[in-house]
Scaffold this active site. Sequence first.
Site, PDB file in Angstrom:
ATOM      1  N   HIS A  84       0.836  -1.111  -0.113  1.00 22.73           N
ATOM      2  CA  HIS A  84      -0.030   0.034  -0.085  1.00 22.73           C
ATOM      3  C   HIS A  84       0.848   1.261   0.017  1.00 22.73           C
ATOM      4  CE1 HIS A  84       0.036  -0.153   4.646  1.00 22.73           C
ATOM      5  NE2 HIS A  84      -0.024   0.899   4.698  1.00 22.73           N
ATOM      6  N   ASP A 141       1.249  -7.579   2.212  1.00 23.13           N
ATOM      7  CA  ASP A 141       1.370  -6.322   1.990  1.00 23.13           C
ATOM      8  C   ASP A 141       2.864  -5.706   1.832  1.00 23.13           C
ATOM      9  OD1 ASP A 141       1.033  -3.475   1.888  1.00 23.13           O
ATOM     10  OD2 ASP A 141      -0.295  -3.668   3.549  1.00 23.13           O
ATOM     11  N   SER A 182       3.903   2.505   8.372  1.00 24.88           N
ATOM     12  CA  SER A 182       3.701   1.316   7.150  1.00 24.88           C
ATOM     13  C   SER A 182       5.007   1.081   6.307  1.00 24.88           C
ATOM     14  CB  SER A 182       2.675   1.910   6.303  1.00 24.88           C
ATOM     15  OG  SER A 182       1.471   1.838   6.805  1.00 24.88           O
TER      16      SER A 182
HETATM   17  N1  ARG Z   1      -4.409   0.409   7.410  1.00 23.73           N
HETATM   18  C1  ARG Z   1      -3.398   0.303   6.622  1.00 23.73           C
HETATM   19  C2  ARG Z   1      -2.403   1.511   7.089  1.00 23.73           C
HETATM   20  O1  ARG Z   1      -2.887   2.460   7.243  1.00 23.73           O
HETATM   21  C3  ARG Z   1      -3.686   0.468   5.082  1.00 23.73           C
HETATM   22  C4  ARG Z   1      -3.948  -0.659   4.343  1.00 23.73           C
HETATM   23  C5  ARG Z   1      -4.380  -0.406   2.675  1.00 23.73           C
HETATM   24  N2  ARG Z   1      -5.168  -1.277   2.587  1.00 23.73           N
HETATM   25  C6  ARG Z   1      -6.510  -0.803   2.142  1.00 23.73           C
HETATM   26  N3  ARG Z   1      -7.362  -2.020   2.074  1.00 23.73           N
HETATM   27  N4  ARG Z   1      -6.983   0.345   1.894  1.00 23.73           N
HETATM   28  O2  ARG Z   1      -1.306   1.466   6.933  1.00 23.73           O
END
Ligand code: ARG
Length: 716
Positions: A87, A223, A651
């Site tokens: 992501h 991811d 992230s």
């Molecule tokens: N919740 C994750 C973060 O903020 C992002 C994941 C992205 N995936 C998604 N399905 N939008 O790091």
Amino acid sequence: MKKSLAGLMAFVLFLSIQVKADEGMWLPSLIGKLNIDKMHSLGLKLSAEQIYSINSSSLKDAVVALDHGSCTAEIVSADGLLLTNHHCGFGEIQKHSSVEHDYLKDGFWALSKDQELPNPGKSVTFLIRMEDVTDKVMKGISDTMSASSRQEKMMKAMSEIEKEAKGDTKYETRIRPLFENNVFYLFVTETFRDIRLVGAPPQSIGKFGGEEDNWMWPRHTGDFSMFRIYCSPDGKPADYAKENVPYHPKHHLPVSLKGVQMNDYAMVMGYPGTTNRYLTSFGLKSTMEVVNVVRIKAREAKLDIIKDYMAKGEKNRIQYASKFAGSSNYYKYSIGENMGLTALKVMDQKLAIEKDFTKWANADAARKAKYGDCLNKIAKSYQTVDEKFASNYAREALLGGPEVFRFSMGISSLYDALRGSDKEKIKTATERFKTSVDGFYKDFDAATDQKIAAVLFKMYADNVVAKYQPSVFAEANKKFKGNFAAYCEKLYKKSIFPDQQKMEAFLKNPTKKVLDKDPVYTVMLSMMETMKVIGEDVRKSTADLESGRKLFVAGLNEMNKDKISYPDANSTMRLTYGIVGDYNPRDGVHYNYFTTLKGYAEKGKAGDADFDFPQKLVDMFHAADYGRYADKDGSLHTCFTTNNDITGGNSGSPVMNANGELIGIAFDGNWEAMSGNIAYENDLQKCINVDIRFVLWIIDKYAGAKNIVNEMTIVQ
Ligand code: ARG
């Protein structure tokens, strides 16, 4: 350089909220003083100097901020190979994708360096060193000075310190406040700008679980994505150029295939963006009732329209994939945050802290004089809400809602040039604007954008008080009787901005007159005017907020002298340490600390937007050919949880074992503790990581990109 003891003392005295077990986003330069014993007791085998050093290479040299801290990445080869989240590379993967080359759907793997794809605008920043400069910034500053002369003097001192630290180096230098402006740190950094895409799994792996699993555990998402840092042939940061070469870092992380067990030591280094652990009850109310409410409402409307469009074809899906994911991520976050704050009674926690604080402050005349009024000051700045609703709606629904208005802002320098008659200047400005045109229209659908504008402008008009309405809305209200759909139809029909052909025709012979008459350009200017008015009123109403907060945090620290604490996240490098562990989300329910490929196969739903899967992966699960990537239990572990304290910006951060070897990549937080940015939840809060063995198995066995795995230093 070595840290001055005086500076350190100033820092250590700033200690406040009680630190629970493994809570804390610590400054790497201070772990030797504050944390190393605890880290060793949890199992760490390295010295503080091996983690952060300014004299020799250390772990910090392998951890970088991506795009100025919107994500984190780690270096995993001597040739500058980077690992981060899928992501975090999603925008680039999407931009390189088309119906013919759908890297979102099929993944992308460079089988040699010349296949790697450049990404103008993407950047990677190294931390060279950090230093406490509080004493230098505060020199000659006293409490009796007026706020404005204090401010002026401090700004001057900061820019001198930054300038001196930069000298004639190629580094950037920047001072950042910590502990609500009670402490100041200098950060010396180096930023690289030629960052190429090396690999990404299909989104049915990299984003598996999609919106439904986002912010949730148990998780089965691979991811990750991979990039490489390039530099000029003499090793310096440079814009993309064919002759650039792979960067050779001071340190790259070895990758461990040993896997993780319950209670194993785990630490994360990275760039957490924002936490609000010192937020007051007044700020909390505003977060819940203004910020989150507006964001949820505006994004729900916008996402519905985009979802509709995306469902109608491959091209549509590719065009809006990144925009949808970006907007929905914090939409869901805000829902979860409000639920978590309520369920975990965070308001009661805040009120209790404030009650104790007030009692402590009032118990002594000098303290009362200094701290007696700060909570009132803070409370006062939250009393008026009209301008706060307006600024949040403006952010979500005006320039941040539909895209074409923000896009039209980019033409302002051409507009300025057109006011004069300098042909050369006009030509340069035209050429510069042209470079943004193709990229914008590739991922833009005018009809969709128009629908978003109609709904969000109406929402703005209905929810924001009259004095913050853009003057152009008068036309929508009078001529179109409040019918924003009809109003926006006219805007989009008559403007050159929503239509690539009209825009290209205009750019062949640009004139000021066309822009003066253009309805989208006019509305954009009117919105800018409105935002200025709102901004001024927000500043007025919150004039005392900063000084109130500074005093509140200083007071809390004084009150809790013997407890060590850490500053809120602010996109500077931090380290968090803890252990691998499981949790109980609800009474009677236990969640294991790891997941396996079996769960991936169980969740898979062919053709589903969130749970579609490549048949090949499920076939490989049935064949159970995991080789050296299998766990001792014979299965392939996909994700695992630790109690590391992370937030947005982390992230892509490396999760390292006791030897500083890579065991996973952090990518999310869990639904039961979404209140975590405001109050860390000791029993519930988890850091969700993809197991590095899953990552390597995907690259090696699934994609067959052995060239990439072969570059890494693997520890068996
Ligand atoms: N919740 C994750 C973060 O903020 C992002 C994941 C992205 N995936 C998604 N399905 N939008 O790091």
